[in-house]
Design a protein around this motif. Structure first.
Motif, mmCIF file in Angstrom:
data_model
loop_
_atom_site.group_PDB
_atom_site.id
_atom_site.type_symbol
_atom_site.label_atom_id
_atom_site.label_comp_id
_atom_site.label_asym_id
_atom_site.label_seq_id
_atom_site.Cartn_x
_atom_site.Cartn_y
_atom_site.Cartn_z
ATOM 1 N N GLU A 110 46.696 41.326 32.949
ATOM 2 C CA GLU A 110 47.914 40.675 32.461
ATOM 3 C C GLU A 110 48.746 40.103 33.600
ATOM 4 N N ASP A 111 48.769 40.788 34.743
ATOM 5 C CA ASP A 111 49.494 40.262 35.901
ATOM 6 C C ASP A 111 48.876 38.960 36.384
ATOM 7 N N LEU A 112 47.550 38.888 36.409
ATOM 8 C CA LEU A 112 46.891 37.650 36.818
ATOM 9 C C LEU A 112 47.253 36.504 35.888
ATOM 10 N N GLU A 113 47.262 36.765 34.591
ATOM 11 C CA GLU A 113 47.602 35.694 33.647
ATOM 12 C C GLU A 113 49.052 35.254 33.828
ATOM 13 N N ASP A 114 49.935 36.203 34.107
ATOM 14 C CA ASP A 114 51.346 35.863 34.305
ATOM 15 C C ASP A 114 51.558 35.075 35.596
ATOM 16 N N GLU A 115 50.830 35.444 36.643
ATOM 17 C CA GLU A 115 51.104 34.902 37.972
ATOM 18 C C GLU A 115 50.339 33.627 38.286
ATOM 19 N N VAL A 116 49.098 33.488 37.813
ATOM 20 C CA VAL A 116 48.305 32.303 38.140
ATOM 21 C C VAL A 116 47.808 31.568 36.905
ATOM 22 N N GLY A 117 48.192 32.034 35.725
ATOM 23 C CA GLY A 117 47.733 31.421 34.486
ATOM 24 C C GLY A 117 48.321 30.046 34.272
ATOM 25 N N PRO A 118 47.908 29.358 33.206
ATOM 26 C CA PRO A 118 46.977 29.862 32.184
ATOM 27 C C PRO A 118 45.536 29.935 32.715
ATOM 28 N N LEU A 119 44.823 30.963 32.266
ATOM 29 C CA LEU A 119 43.449 31.184 32.681
ATOM 30 C C LEU A 119 42.513 31.034 31.492
ATOM 31 N N ASP A 120 41.317 30.544 31.770
ATOM 32 C CA ASP A 120 40.280 30.460 30.743
ATOM 33 C C ASP A 120 39.415 31.719 30.715
ATOM 34 N N LEU A 121 39.200 32.332 31.881
ATOM 35 C CA LEU A 121 38.218 33.403 32.009
ATOM 36 C C LEU A 121 38.658 34.403 33.065
ATOM 37 N N ILE A 122 38.528 35.691 32.757
ATOM 38 C CA ILE A 122 38.730 36.750 33.736
ATOM 39 C C ILE A 122 37.482 37.619 33.751
ATOM 40 N N LEU A 123 36.889 37.775 34.937
ATOM 41 C CA LEU A 123 35.746 38.658 35.121
ATOM 42 C C LEU A 123 36.258 39.998 35.611
ATOM 43 N N VAL A 124 35.877 41.078 34.920
ATOM 44 C CA VAL A 124 36.295 42.433 35.294
ATOM 45 C C VAL A 124 35.054 43.184 35.752
ATOM 46 N N GLU A 125 34.993 43.463 37.058
ATOM 47 C CA GLU A 125 33.822 44.149 37.616
ATOM 48 C C GLU A 125 34.089 45.641 37.727
ATOM 49 N N SER A 126 33.238 46.435 37.124
ATOM 50 C CA SER A 126 33.345 47.885 37.226
ATOM 51 C C SER A 126 32.881 48.361 38.592
ATOM 52 N N GLY A 127 33.387 49.523 38.999
ATOM 53 C CA GLY A 127 32.783 50.196 40.131
ATOM 54 C C GLY A 127 31.363 50.602 39.779
ATOM 55 N N GLY A 128 30.525 50.814 40.784
ATOM 56 C CA GLY A 128 29.141 51.177 40.536
ATOM 57 C C GLY A 128 29.025 52.497 39.790
ATOM 58 N N ASP A 129 28.183 52.515 38.767
ATOM 59 C CA ASP A 129 28.042 53.715 37.951
ATOM 60 C C ASP A 129 26.604 53.813 37.462
ATOM 61 N N ASN A 130 26.382 54.594 36.427
ATOM 62 C CA ASN A 130 25.016 54.827 35.956
ATOM 63 C C ASN A 130 24.749 54.076 34.660
#
Length: 227
Positions: A110-130
């Motif tokens: 939400e901060d990214l959309e507020d600060e640099v938006g409008p955005l079309d796409l946000i990629l959310v990368e998880s930390g490495g897991d199983n």
């Protein structure tokens, strides 16, 4: 090599969280990328940014347990302007931040959309897991799960929620198969057996335009989202 199966989740209605921001404006499509440590998630994110940054307004949220290492990799690679890359330090198992208590990631999105938006796409990368790592549908609208051939060609056969239920499965680092004794044909067949009609991409980012199939899948999701 692309196993082109249509996903039953594809389409404008294939979203988890509310599609509108509090101000009534359509928010960015959120796509999560998960997978084991070293499978190539960050490299895939970087390649997607390079492929899509001239045609869509996008940003990235990375997750690490105690560091900002993945975000710093993307910053060094200059795949996006620095203000479009946010880092979350989970301080605990990556599952917690993407599936159980998603508040830190939601705040970053939400901060990214507020600060640099409008955005079309946000990629959310998880930390490495199983192989059990999955994203809350309150955080992302679609999930990509990344495994690699160096982890063994039995990984697709072993299954797990990440392999069997992600909207897209990526079998990464196919160029390493001859050196680690992995059978790509077997991996593809096992993935098909585990996933049914859900799509699978076999990928090597060392090849020219190696991200093409994954980027095209993201484009299709983005087109459905904005239709």
């Amino acid at each position: 090599m692309h196993l082109d199966h249509a996903s039953p989740h594809d389409g404008p209605g294939a979203v988890g969280a509310d599609a509108l921001r509090p101000d009534g404006v359509r928010r960015a499509l959120r796509i999560g990328l998960g997978g084991p440590v070293g499978s190539g998630k960050t490299a895939t994110v970087a390649a997607l940014c390079r492929a899509l940054r001239d045609e869509a307004s996008l940003a990235v949220v990375t997750n690490d347990i105690y560091t900002r290492e993945d975000a710093e990799f993307l910053l060094r690679a200059a795949v996006l302007p620095p203000e479009r890359i946010a880092a979350v330090e989970t301080g605990a198992c990556p599952h917690t931040a993407i599936r159980d208590d998603i508040s830190a990631n939601l705040e970053a999105v939400e901060d990214l959309e507020d600060e640099v938006g409008p955005l079309d796409l946000i990629l959310v990368e998880s930390g490495g897991d199983n192989l059990t790592a999955t994203f809350s549908r309150g955080l992302v609208d679609a999930q990509i799960f990344v495994i690699d051939v160096a982890g063994g060609d039995d990984i697709p056969r072993k299954g797990g929620p990440g392999v069997t239920t992600a909207d897209l499965l990526v079998v990464n680092k196919t160029d390493l198969a001859p050196y680690v004794g992995s059978d790509l044909t077997r991996m593809a067949a096992d993935a098909r057996a585990q996933r049914g009609r859900l799509p699978v991409v076999l990928q090597s980012l060392r090849e020219e335009d190696g991200i093409r199939d994954v980027a095209d899948w993201v484009r299709s999701r983005l087109a459905a989202w904005t239709a």
